[in-house]
Design a protein around this motif. Structure first.
Motif, PDB file in Angstrom:
ATOM      1  N   ILE A 179       0.592  -0.925  -0.052  1.00 54.42           N
ATOM      2  CA  ILE A 179      -0.314   0.221  -0.042  1.00 54.42           C
ATOM      3  C   ILE A 179       0.758   1.376  -0.038  1.00 54.42           C
ATOM      4  O   ILE A 179       0.724   2.055  -0.391  1.00 54.42           O
ATOM      5  CB  ILE A 179      -1.031  -0.417   0.974  1.00 54.42           C
ATOM      6  N   ASP A 180       1.909   1.108   0.912  1.00 52.56           N
ATOM      7  CA  ASP A 180       2.734   2.325   0.532  1.00 52.56           C
ATOM      8  C   ASP A 180       3.610   2.555   0.144  1.00 52.56           C
ATOM      9  O   ASP A 180       3.546   4.062  -0.508  1.00 52.56           O
ATOM     10  CB  ASP A 180       3.763   2.278   2.327  1.00 52.56           C
ATOM     11  N   LEU A 181       3.766   1.417  -1.155  1.00 47.99           N
ATOM     12  CA  LEU A 181       4.735   2.203  -1.685  1.00 47.99           C
ATOM     13  C   LEU A 181       4.298   2.409  -3.200  1.00 47.99           C
ATOM     14  O   LEU A 181       4.517   2.806  -3.761  1.00 47.99           O
ATOM     15  CB  LEU A 181       5.989   0.122  -2.376  1.00 47.99           C
ATOM     16  N   LEU A 182       2.697   1.436  -3.511  1.00 44.09           N
ATOM     17  CA  LEU A 182       2.039   1.989  -4.510  1.00 44.09           C
ATOM     18  C   LEU A 182       1.962   3.109  -4.784  1.00 44.09           C
ATOM     19  O   LEU A 182       1.301   3.823  -5.413  1.00 44.09           O
ATOM     20  CB  LEU A 182       0.770   0.943  -4.996  1.00 44.09           C
ATOM     21  N   CYS A 183       0.894   3.552  -2.993  1.00 39.20           N
ATOM     22  CA  CYS A 183       1.020   5.308  -2.831  1.00 39.20           C
ATOM     23  C   CYS A 183       1.894   6.493  -3.454  1.00 39.20           C
ATOM     24  O   CYS A 183       2.128   7.379  -3.715  1.00 39.20           O
ATOM     25  CB  CYS A 183       0.225   5.309  -1.851  1.00 39.20           C
TER      26      CYS A 183
END
Length: 335
Positions: A179-183
């Motif tokens: 989640i953090d990576l894609l955001c």
């Protein structure tokens, strides 16, 4: 000349054993103290990595040799240590996640607002060279307008059931990284999530009403769609791949292998050894790079990347995913 910062490493568990060698390897960091309320554990770690073993937190935080703290303790202790370090005026690097509940994350953010010290959250996968190269390629417009982002993150085998019990659930424990990576790559956060979970590998995980396999879709304000697939079991090793699809092309990251030689013969074509790494090996460089970012931010007088606000947002999205999987409907994250 590199400015050297004295570090107090909080904790002596698995993640502390990741950060200890990385602190020692960095020319601008000096491991001054290893803290654990159990002195014998602190002494054992100090014998491995150096620094002074200490079991008195007040003494650690008032020590003039300590310029900053690295929190690598169990998740349920993070907020307490953040509050104490912030009150003491010490810059903080904290392993992810901040906590497993938004309420306690709010406590940490209140402490950082009341005592504004530099703070960085250890979303280490942002600092993996391959992941950063993909993000930079997207930012340069190499694939035109970004339409889809996909992350595959599959672990070799389920963790011990005692770990699962304290993990906060699969979305909070594992999917939060994706989640953090894609955001971070997209530069935006979802307005809506839809997630599904199943238990295919470990019935003990299912008995806890948790999942060992999940699929998640994030819908971004721009219309970008992100897909995440996670598995706690993977027969061929630690599978970590990203794909960014745009209107003029695509960029991907590939798995790392001990053996990169491609072989062709009468019985095989392109066969290679199974993936051997787990996260400590696959993302080894990323932990060093994250600490380097922390050092650079402090010595340059700027805010570190991967902020507390990023941590809160990722947790809010992960909790929305867990709720979506339980309720069978799309959910808007509670930012």
């Amino acid at each position: 000349m590199t400015t050297t910062l004295g570090i107090a490493l909080m904790g002596t568990g698995r993640m502390a054993h990741v950060y200890g060698p990385k602190i020692n390897a960095h020319p601008g960091l000096s491991l001054e103290v290893i803290y654990n309320p159990r002195m014998t554990s602190a002494q054992k770690a100090a014998a491995q990595y150096g620094g002074r073993a200490m079991d008195d937190l007040d003494a650690v935080l008032s020590d003039p040799a300590v310029d900053a703290v690295v929190i690598a303790t169990p998740t349920d202790t993070h907020v307490d240590y953040i509050e104490r370090a912030a009150r003491a005026g010490k810059p903080i690097y904290c392993e992810k996640p901040l906590d497993q509940t938004l309420e306690r994350v709010g406590r940490a953010m209140d402490a950082l607002e009341a005592h504004p010290v530099p703070f960085m959250l250890g979303f280490n996968r942002r600092f993996d060279p391959d992941n950063r190269a993909l993000r930079e390629a997207v930012a340069r417009g190499e694939i035109g307008r970004l339409n889809m982002l996909m992350s595959s993150s599959r672990e070799p085998a389920p963790p011990p059931i005692e770990y699962v019990k304290a993990s906060g659930g699969y979305f909070v424990d594992a999917t939060i990284h994706d989640i953090d990576l894609l955001c971070w790559i997209a530069g935006e956060r979802p307005v809506e999530v839809q997630a599904f979970g199943s238990c295919q590998f470990d019935p003990d995980i299912g008995a806890l009403d948790d999942f060992d396999m999940t699929m998640t879709t994030l819908k971004m304000p721009s219309g970008l769609l992100c897909h995440i697939n996670n598995s706690r079991s993977c027969a061929y090793g630690f599978d970590q791949r990203l794909e960014a699809f745009g209107d003029t092309g695509m960029v991907q990251t590939v798995n790392h292998r001990d053996d990169t030689l491609v072989r062709w013969d009468a019985t095989r074509t392109e066969a290679r050894e199974p993936l051997k790494h787990f996260f400590l090996e696959r993302y080894d460089q990323s932990f060093y790079n994250a600490l380097d970012e922390f050092h650079s931010a402090l010595t340059e007088g700027r805010a570190p990347s991967a902020t507390a606000a990023d941590g809160r947002a990722a947790l809010a999205i992960a909790l929305a995913c867990a709720r979506s999987a339980r309720e069978g409907r799309s959910i808007a994250p509670d930012y």
